[in-house]
Design an enzyme around this catalytic site. Structure first.
Site, PDB file in Angstrom:
ATOM      1  CE  LYS A  72       9.535  -2.155  36.984  1.00 50.51           C
ATOM      2  NZ  LYS A  72       9.053  -3.015  38.105  1.00 50.51           N
ATOM      3  CB  SER A 147       7.384  -6.065  36.226  1.00 54.66           C
ATOM      4  OG  SER A 147       7.538  -5.273  37.395  1.00 54.66           O
ATOM      5  CB  SER A 171       8.531  -6.529  40.159  1.00 53.46           C
ATOM      6  OG  SER A 171       7.462  -7.078  39.448  1.00 53.46           O
TER       7      SER A 171
HETATM    8  N1  GLN Z   1       4.772 -10.603  38.979  1.00 55.00           N
HETATM    9  C1  GLN Z   1       3.890  -9.968  39.922  1.00 55.00           C
HETATM   10  C2  GLN Z   1       2.688  -9.412  39.201  1.00 55.00           C
HETATM   11  O1  GLN Z   1       2.600  -9.657  38.050  1.00 55.00           O
HETATM   12  C3  GLN Z   1       4.618  -8.904  40.667  1.00 55.00           C
HETATM   13  C4  GLN Z   1       4.767  -7.664  39.892  1.00 55.00           C
HETATM   14  C5  GLN Z   1       5.515  -6.624  40.632  1.00 55.00           C
HETATM   15  O2  GLN Z   1       6.106  -6.859  41.690  1.00 55.00           O
HETATM   16  N2  GLN Z   1       5.470  -5.421  40.112  1.00 55.00           N
HETATM   17  O3  GLN Z   1       1.841  -8.774  39.748  1.00 55.00           O
END
Ligand code: GLN
Length: 478
Positions: A72, A147, A171
């Site tokens: 990532k 994400s 994420s």
């Molecule tokens: N979707 C969640 C957020 O927008 C989690 C994001 C993540 O785990 N990096 O904060």
């Protein structure tokens, strides 16, 4: 081939390490114009594969010898741009490898490229990327989740057997569920975050994706361990990661009542029922448990996460590193850099977090969120006095369409409703593919007590064997 197979064959000399790396690059070349999982490929991948050969010849033992991996793009890679999918870091080339990248390389893995994400990992669909969205390999009109959507898609598309992501509120697990891959988030502190670009430091963990439990265990074993460069890194002994099916059959699983409410799609309900039926036939016990404060988890998460983000992102000022906007004085320079460099979702988070922390509102928002957080952690602890693992859907629905939630942040945030509590409590969890709804993968989430990652792998392996990996196929791109 899966990662374990590649490493074995490369180690035994049956397979040249260049071959799996070339196969990955060819497949990326063939499909990634459509999927767009990668932001950038590693121009030195083949060179690095050759190095693996030399190290093996010199007698080194490399548990991931020749395994192509995707990383990532919020994990630093020395000499290879790391953008966090943000305009503010669009040209940033880090001078060092993240601890997890170092560990992968030390184990003989070859980083083939950097994957797309929501800017600074803020999002649930990978649509909030400065470089455009990644598509779900199961249906190119749908999101891969986020994400870590690029890493999930890279594994689902069969480019690479394993990939790294980060999980602050889901994420890794949510995109794993959306792409039919396994996604694992360890106990807070298990895996070093040195070189993981900070989003919300009390929640962030590095996690991984794979298509077999054995691969997920193999890569996790390489990644885990104490690192003095990360102040939150644990010194606890490593968990047993070789799955034990006998133990798995003896576990008691707690279905979390608050996550079984209306709002779950029929495929999700069906997957959970089948999961239970198949495992009960093996002797696994199921009970229902209640964690009443879970209904406040999402609100608490989006206060804690934004508060920490507003503080962490103060460093992108155009002075120290990253993009710099032209201006006459330093204040204008900072203002313009941030105005031009950040996308709308990141700005929204910074505003919300700054508001939640501001004097006069601190107690009402941030302070209360911390109380909810403590209560949730307490309820998890009580539940684990009764059960070995907790079970929930990973997400209430399968992958949604591109654009479907972009205009409604609240709707987007709701797709994390089943995953964020785990981060608030610092627990390890795993999402495993457990069904399909109209051709789209469905995930079930297992949650373990802190440091008891072994139980997640035991049960994941048992389910994988029972279903003969039926839900672990790669997406039908060919
Ligand atoms: N979707 C969640 C957020 O927008 C989690 C994001 C993540 O785990 N990096 O904060």
């Amino acid at each position: 081939m899966d990662a374990v197979q590649i490493a074995q064959q490369v180690t035994s000399g049956e397979l040249d390490p260049l071959e799996p790396v070339r196969a990955a690059l060819e497949r990326i070349e063939r499909f990634d114009g459509d999927v767009r999982a990668f932001l950038r490929l590693n121009p030195r991948a083949e060179e690095e594969a050759l190095r693996v050969k030399q190290r093996l010849a010199a007698g080194e033992a490399l548990p991931l010898a020749g395994v192509p991996v995707a990383v990532k793009d919020n994990l630093t890679t020395r000499g290879l741009a790391t953008t966090c999918a943000s305009g503010v870091l669009a040209d940033f080339v880090p001078p060092y490898d993240a601890a997890v990248v170092e560990r992968l390389r030390a184990a003989g893995a070859v980083v083939v490229g950097k994957t797309n994400l929501d800017e600074f990992a803020m999002g649930s669909s990978t649509e909030h990327s400065h470089f455009g969205p990644t598509k779900n390999p199961w249906d190119l009109e749908r999101v891969p989740g986020g994400s870590s959507g690029g890493s999930a898609a890279a594994v689902a598309a069969g480019y690479v057997p394993v990939a790294l992501g980060s999980d602050t509120g889901g994420s890794v697990r949510q995109p794993a569920a959306f792409t039919g891959t396994l996604g694992f988030k360890p106990t807070y502190g298990r895996i070093s975050r040195y070189g993981l670009v900070a989003f919300a430091s009390s929640l962030d963990q590095v996690g991984s994706f794979a298509r077999t439990t054995a691969d997920l265990a193999c890569v996790s074993r390489v990644l885990m361990g104490h690192d003095p460069r990360d102040a939150t890194s644990l010194e606890a002994p490593l968990p047993r990661l070789e799955p034990d099916l006998g133990r798995a059959r003896g576990y008691t699983l707690g279905l979390v009542r608050e996550t079984l409410q209306e709002g779950n799609s029929p495929g999700v309900v069906g997957a959970l029922e089948r999961f239970r039926r198949l495992l009960e036939a093996e002797g696994v016990r199921f009970v229902e448990v209640s964690l009443p404060s879970l209904r406040h988890a999402l609100a608490a998460y989006y206060l804690v996460a934004t508060a920490e983000a507003s503080s962490n992102l103060a460093r992108y000022d155009g002075v120290h590193y990253g993009t710099r906007a032209g201006a006459d004085d330093v204040h204008a320079l900072m203002r313009r850099t941030r105005e031009q460099g950040f996308g709308p979702e990141v700005k929204r988070r910074i505003l919300m977090g700054t508001f939640a922390l501001s004097s006069g509102y601190y107690d009402a928002y941030y302070g209360r969120a911390l109380k909810v957080r403590r209560r949730i952690a307490g309820e998890f602890a009580s539940a684990f006095a009764e059960v070995d693992l907790l079970v929930t859907p990973t997400t209430p629905t399968p992958a949604f369409r591109l654009g479907a939630k972009l205009d409604d942040p609240m709707e987007m945030y709701l797709s994390d409703v089943d995953t964020v509590a785990v981060n608030l409590a610092g627990l390890p969890a795993l999402s495993l593919p457990a069904g399909f709804e109209e051709g789209l993968p469905i995930g079930v989430q297992l949650i373990a007590p802190a440091l008891a990652e072994d139980r997640l792998f035991d049960l994941s392996e048992l389910f994988e064997r029972l279903t003969e990996g039926a839900y672990l196929q790669r997406a039908p791109l060919d």
